[in-house]
Design an enzyme around this catalytic site. Structure first.
Site, PDB file in Angstrom:
ATOM      1  N   ASN A   1       0.833  -1.192   0.000  1.00  0.00           N
ATOM      2  CA  ASN A   1       0.000   0.000   0.000  1.00  0.00           C
ATOM      3  C   ASN A   1       0.876   1.254   0.000  1.00  0.00           C
ATOM      4  OD1 ASN A   1      -2.430   1.800   0.572  1.00  0.00           O
ATOM      5  ND2 ASN A   1      -3.352  -0.222   0.680  1.00  0.00           N
ATOM      6  N   ARG A   2       0.355   2.364   0.526  1.00  0.00           N
ATOM      7  CA  ARG A   2       1.023   3.655   0.370  1.00  0.00           C
ATOM      8  C   ARG A   2       1.786   4.093   1.611  1.00  0.00           C
ATOM      9  NH1 ARG A   2      -3.345   3.958  -3.101  1.00  0.00           N
ATOM     10  NH2 ARG A   2      -2.907   5.016  -5.084  1.00  0.00           N
TER      11      ARG A   2
ATOM     12  N   HIS B   1       3.360   0.211  -2.787  1.00  0.00           N
ATOM     13  CA  HIS B   1       3.728  -1.197  -2.925  1.00  0.00           C
ATOM     14  C   HIS B   1       5.239  -1.426  -3.030  1.00  0.00           C
ATOM     15  CE1 HIS B   1      -0.354  -2.300  -2.846  1.00  0.00           C
ATOM     16  NE2 HIS B   1      -0.643  -2.244  -4.128  1.00  0.00           N
TER      17      HIS B   1
ATOM     18  N   HIS C   1      -1.224  -9.782  -4.153  1.00  0.00           N
ATOM     19  CA  HIS C   1      -2.180  -8.939  -4.886  1.00  0.00           C
ATOM     20  C   HIS C   1      -2.860  -9.735  -6.006  1.00  0.00           C
ATOM     21  CE1 HIS C   1      -4.061  -5.353  -6.343  1.00  0.00           C
ATOM     22  NE2 HIS C   1      -3.240  -4.519  -5.717  1.00  0.00           N
ATOM     23  N   ALA C   2      -3.319 -10.952  -5.695  1.00  0.00           N
ATOM     24  CA  ALA C   2      -4.072 -11.719  -6.687  1.00  0.00           C
ATOM     25  C   ALA C   2      -5.379 -11.024  -7.028  1.00  0.00           C
ATOM     26  CB  ALA C   2      -4.353 -13.122  -6.160  1.00  0.00           C
ATOM     27  N   TYR C   3      -5.751 -11.084  -8.303  1.00  0.00           N
ATOM     28  CA  TYR C   3      -7.024 -10.555  -8.785  1.00  0.00           C
ATOM     29  C   TYR C   3      -7.911 -11.747  -9.143  1.00  0.00           C
ATOM     30  CZ  TYR C   3      -5.156  -5.781  -9.662  1.00  0.00           C
ATOM     31  OH  TYR C   3      -4.618  -4.527  -9.560  1.00  0.00           O
TER      32      TYR C   3
ATOM     33  N   GLU D   1      -6.601  -8.490   0.029  1.00  0.00           N
ATOM     34  CA  GLU D   1      -5.187  -8.356   0.369  1.00  0.00           C
ATOM     35  C   GLU D   1      -4.998  -8.188   1.875  1.00  0.00           C
ATOM     36  OE1 GLU D   1      -3.454  -5.167  -2.111  1.00  0.00           O
ATOM     37  OE2 GLU D   1      -5.424  -5.134  -3.071  1.00  0.00           O
TER      38      GLU D   1
END
Length: 350
Positions: free
Chosen positions: A84-85, A113, A183-185, A315
């Site tokens: 993340n940020r 990331h 980070h699987a979609y 996530e």
């Protein structure tokens, strides 16, 4: 017992000439088959049946390494050193200010990331131990602005309970923030279905983190009476238009306290037309629910095109920007300590 892991010695190579391996993990029942590559530790395929036994790949991805390097919304990848940020691309630790490279795709002055050369863009070493695929990456001191050499080990395993287990461990030579995730979609209708409208989502979170310019404000807000109340199954086709800002979900959901330290239920996604479901269980304090607002891939696996709101990510991770938010749970790893996380995704049909 899970089947023997199959290794393919060459899945192509990166732009800088590093060879990439691919591994196939599957359950003896044949109900779950997963493929993983050493570039970014990426999950490239997840094959599961529908209620009629028809198998489909429900995990977005590409046919080769070049796809992952060219179109890179972090599809399927291990994320680190900090997921993340990090606001402003900087943080202060033990009185020292660390400045990080800026790479926020939203055009904001943040690191996202792990930076331009995060864990997702590295070729990990690999070995097989029984039914486990073990990947490791050594992040050197100073990489992407972070202090300390960090050794990260990620163990993938497919079980006969149709679970994909991911165990993370990390150690460091200097105090440093560490926040890891995958980070699987997913799209339970099939990786190329391009709509989430008929998916049902449940997340075991009573609170969420409000954002300002994609950074948590520091408030931990109740989901009661908001679009973020996902404690009971919600149809995404009805809920997505209600999310403020029109960008869908990109939200850290604060999971309920976990005194046992064991993986507990975090989220469930169902797809009534096929009967498929996916559950996420984790030891992490939160889970980012993301509905792929920036997804725009012109050529993916098998020639598919991926579009906005065409997939979702679950996530598990610590709270975003925790290194700059003293009230959030600690994300600083120190020498002599070991970061540990266990997450698993359970697949099935109803």
């Amino acid at each position: 017992m899970p089947r023997e892991i199959i290794e393919e010695s060459n899945f192509g190579q990166t732009k800088d000439g590093k060879k990439v391996k691919r591994y196939t993990l599957s359950s003896d029942s044949g109900r779950l088959l997963v493929r993983i590559i050493t570039y970014g530790g990426i999950i490239t395929e997840v094959h599961v049946p529908d209620r009629n036994g028809k198998m489909a790949d429900i995990n977005l991805g590409y046919d080769d390494v070049a796809g992952y390097e060219t179109y890179d919304p972090y599809i399927g990848a291990l994320i680190g050193r900090v997921a993340n940020r990090v606001s402003g691309g900087k943080f202060v630790l033990d009185g020292v200010t660390y400045n990080l490279p800026i790479n926020d795709i939203k055009g904001l002055q943040n690191q996202v990331h792990g930076g331009k050369s995060g864990f997702c863009r590295q070729v990990w070493t690999s070995r097989i131990e029984g039914d486990k695929l073990i990947l490791q990456y050594v992040s050197p001191d100073g990489e992407e602005g972070y202090p300390g050499e960090v050794i990260t080990t990620v163990t993938y395993r497919v079980t006969d309970d149709d679970e994909l287990s991911i165990q993370y461990e990390a150690t460091t030579t200097k105090p440093t923030p560490v926040v890891l995730t995958n980070h699987a979609y997913f799209n339970l209708a099939g990786h190329d279905a391009n709509t989430l409208d008929d998916h049902l989502v449940t997340i075991a979170a009573d609170h969420y983190l409000p954002l300002k310019s994609y950074i948590p404000t520091g408030e931990i807000r109740s989901v009661e009476g908001t679009a973020y109340d996902l404690r009971k199954p919600v149809k995404l086709g009805e809920r997505l238009p209600q999310v403020p800002g029109g960008e869908g979900f990109e939200t850290e959901m604060c999971l309920r306290p976990n005194p046992s330290g064991e993986p507990r239920f975090a989220a469930r996604v169902e797809h009534p037309p096929t009967g498929r479901y996916c559950e996420c269980w984790t030891t992490e304090p939160g889970i980012v629910f993301y509905t792929s607002s920036v997804l725009n891939v012109p050529k993916a696996k098998g020639g598919a095109t991926y579009r906005r709101f065409g997939a979702l990510s679950l996530e598990p991770q610590a709270y975003p920007d925790a290194v700059n938010q003293p009230s959030f749970p600690n994300t600083i790893l120190r020498p002599g300590e070991t970061y540990r996380q266990t997450t698993f995704y359970k697949f099935g049909v109803v």
